[in-house]
Design a protein around this motif. Structure first.
Motif, PDB file in Angstrom:
ATOM      1  N   TYR A   6       0.854  -1.182   0.000  1.00  0.00           N
ATOM      2  CA  TYR A   6       0.000   0.000   0.000  1.00  0.00           C
ATOM      3  C   TYR A   6       0.892   1.234   0.000  1.00  0.00           C
ATOM      4  CZ  TYR A   6      -3.489  -3.426   1.244  1.00  0.00           C
ATOM      5  OH  TYR A   6      -4.310  -4.533   1.239  1.00  0.00           O
ATOM      6  N   ILE A   7       0.595   2.179  -0.888  1.00  0.00           N
ATOM      7  CA  ILE A   7       1.422   3.370  -1.056  1.00  0.00           C
ATOM      8  C   ILE A   7       0.514   4.593  -0.996  1.00  0.00           C
ATOM      9  CG2 ILE A   7       3.069   4.541  -2.584  1.00  0.00           C
ATOM     10  CD1 ILE A   7       3.358   1.723  -3.994  1.00  0.00           C
ATOM     11  N   ARG A   8       0.931   5.588  -0.214  1.00  0.00           N
ATOM     12  CA  ARG A   8       0.156   6.819  -0.117  1.00  0.00           C
ATOM     13  C   ARG A   8       1.101   7.999   0.085  1.00  0.00           C
ATOM     14  NH1 ARG A   8      -2.556   6.201   5.931  1.00  0.00           N
ATOM     15  NH2 ARG A   8      -0.635   6.619   7.095  1.00  0.00           N
ATOM     16  N   GLU A   9       0.569   9.190  -0.114  1.00  0.00           N
ATOM     17  CA  GLU A   9       1.312  10.420   0.137  1.00  0.00           C
ATOM     18  C   GLU A   9       0.765  11.040   1.415  1.00  0.00           C
ATOM     19  OE1 GLU A   9       2.062  14.758  -1.889  1.00  0.00           O
ATOM     20  OE2 GLU A   9       1.519  13.088  -3.184  1.00  0.00           O
ATOM     21  N   THR A  10       1.660  11.581   2.245  1.00  0.00           N
ATOM     22  CA  THR A  10       1.218  12.143   3.521  1.00  0.00           C
ATOM     23  C   THR A  10       0.214  13.273   3.334  1.00  0.00           C
ATOM     24  OG1 THR A  10       3.163  13.599   3.573  1.00  0.00           O
ATOM     25  CG2 THR A  10       3.313  11.525   4.794  1.00  0.00           C
ATOM     26  N   GLY A  11       0.307  13.997   2.236  1.00  0.00           N
ATOM     27  CA  GLY A  11      -0.608  15.100   1.989  1.00  0.00           C
ATOM     28  C   GLY A  11      -2.011  14.661   1.592  1.00  0.00           C
ATOM     29  N   ASP A  12      -2.182  13.401   1.223  1.00  0.00           N
ATOM     30  CA  ASP A  12      -3.482  12.868   0.799  1.00  0.00           C
ATOM     31  C   ASP A  12      -3.588  11.407   1.232  1.00  0.00           C
ATOM     32  OD1 ASP A  12      -5.937  12.478  -0.397  1.00  0.00           O
ATOM     33  OD2 ASP A  12      -5.150  12.512  -2.448  1.00  0.00           O
ATOM     34  N   PRO A  13      -3.615  11.150   2.539  1.00  0.00           N
ATOM     35  CA  PRO A  13      -3.538   9.773   3.033  1.00  0.00           C
ATOM     36  C   PRO A  13      -4.738   8.892   2.694  1.00  0.00           C
ATOM     37  CG  PRO A  13      -3.990  11.265   4.843  1.00  0.00           C
ATOM     38  CD  PRO A  13      -3.709  12.120   3.631  1.00  0.00           C
ATOM     39  N   GLU A  14      -5.829   9.477   2.257  1.00  0.00           N
ATOM     40  CA  GLU A  14      -6.998   8.671   1.880  1.00  0.00           C
ATOM     41  C   GLU A  14      -6.850   8.077   0.480  1.00  0.00           C
ATOM     42  OE1 GLU A  14      -9.330   7.944   4.143  1.00  0.00           O
ATOM     43  OE2 GLU A  14      -8.048   9.115   5.485  1.00  0.00           O
ATOM     44  N   ASN A  15      -5.956   8.631  -0.320  1.00  0.00           N
ATOM     45  CA  ASN A  15      -5.705   8.161  -1.678  1.00  0.00           C
ATOM     46  C   ASN A  15      -4.575   7.130  -1.628  1.00  0.00           C
ATOM     47  OD1 ASN A  15      -5.625   7.853  -4.430  1.00  0.00           O
ATOM     48  ND2 ASN A  15      -4.648   9.827  -4.807  1.00  0.00           N
ATOM     49  N   VAL A  16      -4.921   5.865  -1.675  1.00  0.00           N
ATOM     50  CA  VAL A  16      -3.955   4.779  -1.521  1.00  0.00           C
ATOM     51  C   VAL A  16      -3.878   3.977  -2.814  1.00  0.00           C
ATOM     52  CG1 VAL A  16      -3.380   2.698  -0.210  1.00  0.00           C
ATOM     53  CG2 VAL A  16      -4.420   4.655   0.951  1.00  0.00           C
ATOM     54  N   VAL A  17      -2.658   3.728  -3.251  1.00  0.00           N
ATOM     55  CA  VAL A  17      -2.398   2.915  -4.434  1.00  0.00           C
ATOM     56  C   VAL A  17      -1.853   1.574  -3.953  1.00  0.00           C
ATOM     57  CG1 VAL A  17      -1.011   2.758  -6.534  1.00  0.00           C
ATOM     58  CG2 VAL A  17      -1.874   4.972  -5.780  1.00  0.00           C
ATOM     59  N   THR A  18      -2.224   0.507  -4.636  1.00  0.00           N
ATOM     60  CA  THR A  18      -1.712  -0.811  -4.254  1.00  0.00           C
ATOM     61  C   THR A  18      -0.975  -1.463  -5.408  1.00  0.00           C
ATOM     62  OG1 THR A  18      -3.751  -1.922  -4.898  1.00  0.00           O
ATOM     63  CG2 THR A  18      -3.575  -1.226  -2.601  1.00  0.00           C
ATOM     64  N   THR A  19      -0.060  -2.322  -5.056  1.00  0.00           N
ATOM     65  CA  THR A  19       0.623  -3.174  -6.011  1.00  0.00           C
ATOM     66  C   THR A  19       0.936  -4.483  -5.292  1.00  0.00           C
ATOM     67  OG1 THR A  19       2.388  -3.290  -7.669  1.00  0.00           O
ATOM     68  CG2 THR A  19       2.979  -2.349  -5.529  1.00  0.00           C
ATOM     69  N   THR A  20       1.377  -5.462  -6.031  1.00  0.00           N
ATOM     70  CA  THR A  20       1.725  -6.729  -5.390  1.00  0.00           C
ATOM     71  C   THR A  20       3.138  -6.649  -4.826  1.00  0.00           C
ATOM     72  OG1 THR A  20       2.674  -7.707  -7.382  1.00  0.00           O
ATOM     73  CG2 THR A  20       0.298  -8.021  -7.018  1.00  0.00           C
ATOM     74  N   ARG A  21       3.432  -7.499  -3.873  1.00  0.00           N
ATOM     75  CA  ARG A  21       4.772  -7.530  -3.284  1.00  0.00           C
ATOM     76  C   ARG A  21       5.804  -7.879  -4.356  1.00  0.00           C
ATOM     77  NH1 ARG A  21       7.243  -7.201   1.902  1.00  0.00           N
ATOM     78  NH2 ARG A  21       9.432  -7.210   1.337  1.00  0.00           N
ATOM     79  N   ARG A  22       5.486  -8.786  -5.241  1.00  0.00           N
ATOM     80  CA  ARG A  22       6.419  -9.168  -6.313  1.00  0.00           C
ATOM     81  C   ARG A  22       6.747  -7.971  -7.216  1.00  0.00           C
ATOM     82  NH1 ARG A  22       8.385 -13.631  -9.122  1.00  0.00           N
ATOM     83  NH2 ARG A  22       8.490 -13.357 -11.375  1.00  0.00           N
ATOM     84  N   LYS A  23       5.731  -7.222  -7.623  1.00  0.00           N
ATOM     85  CA  LYS A  23       5.970  -6.048  -8.470  1.00  0.00           C
ATOM     86  C   LYS A  23       6.773  -4.994  -7.713  1.00  0.00           C
ATOM     87  CE  LYS A  23       1.878  -6.579 -11.368  1.00  0.00           C
ATOM     88  NZ  LYS A  23       0.575  -6.000 -11.715  1.00  0.00           N
ATOM     89  N   TRP A  24       6.481  -4.804  -6.429  1.00  0.00           N
ATOM     90  CA  TRP A  24       7.230  -3.851  -5.615  1.00  0.00           C
ATOM     91  C   TRP A  24       8.701  -4.256  -5.547  1.00  0.00           C
ATOM     92  CZ3 TRP A  24       7.282   0.864  -4.013  1.00  0.00           C
ATOM     93  CH2 TRP A  24       8.196   1.247  -3.031  1.00  0.00           C
ATOM     94  N   ASP A  25       8.967  -5.534  -5.287  1.00  0.00           N
ATOM     95  CA  ASP A  25      10.343  -6.017  -5.190  1.00  0.00           C
ATOM     96  C   ASP A  25      11.107  -5.803  -6.501  1.00  0.00           C
ATOM     97  OD1 ASP A  25       9.897  -6.750  -2.556  1.00  0.00           O
ATOM     98  OD2 ASP A  25       9.635  -8.883  -3.008  1.00  0.00           O
ATOM     99  N   VAL A  26      10.442  -6.044  -7.629  1.00  0.00           N
ATOM    100  CA  VAL A  26      11.079  -5.828  -8.935  1.00  0.00           C
ATOM    101  C   VAL A  26      11.349  -4.341  -9.147  1.00  0.00           C
ATOM    102  CG1 VAL A  26      10.712  -5.990 -11.429  1.00  0.00           C
ATOM    103  CG2 VAL A  26      10.165  -7.934  -9.960  1.00  0.00           C
TER     104      VAL A  26
END
Length: 89
Positions: A36-56
């Motif tokens: 889960y990825i978010r920006e502190t200025g907009d914490p309600e807007n969360v983007v997701t990716t898989t752990r495998r894609k993140w690791d790559v």
């Protein structure tokens, strides 16, 4: 958009000596194999990716595959992010 589990442990990606609210990127690793990825200025807007894609992605950053995106960006000569426009003199 995936449902955001409660109780995620958010980690702020900011320089150690950073002060103030950012904006910074925050990451949380869920038990559902999602990152889960978010920006502190907009914490309600969360983007997701898989752990495998993140690791790559992280391996690509470490290998310099994205360096061309910051070539010539003022303030990166010392390895630190440039100041935001509103923080510049």
């Amino acid at each position: 958009m995936a449902d955001i589990p409660s109780g995620l442990d958010w980690t702020r990606a900011a320089p150690e000596d950073a002060t103030g609210p950012g904006p910074w990127i925050e990451l949380a690793f869920g038990s559902d194999d999602l990152v889960y990825i978010r920006e502190t200025g907009d914490p309600e807007n969360v983007v997701t990716t898989t752990r495998r894609k993140w690791d790559v992605f992280v391996l690509g950053v470490q290998a310099g595959e994205f360096d061309h995106f910051v070539e010539g960006v003022e303030g990166l000569e010392d390895g630190r992010a440039p100041a935001r426009a509103e923080d510049r003199p």
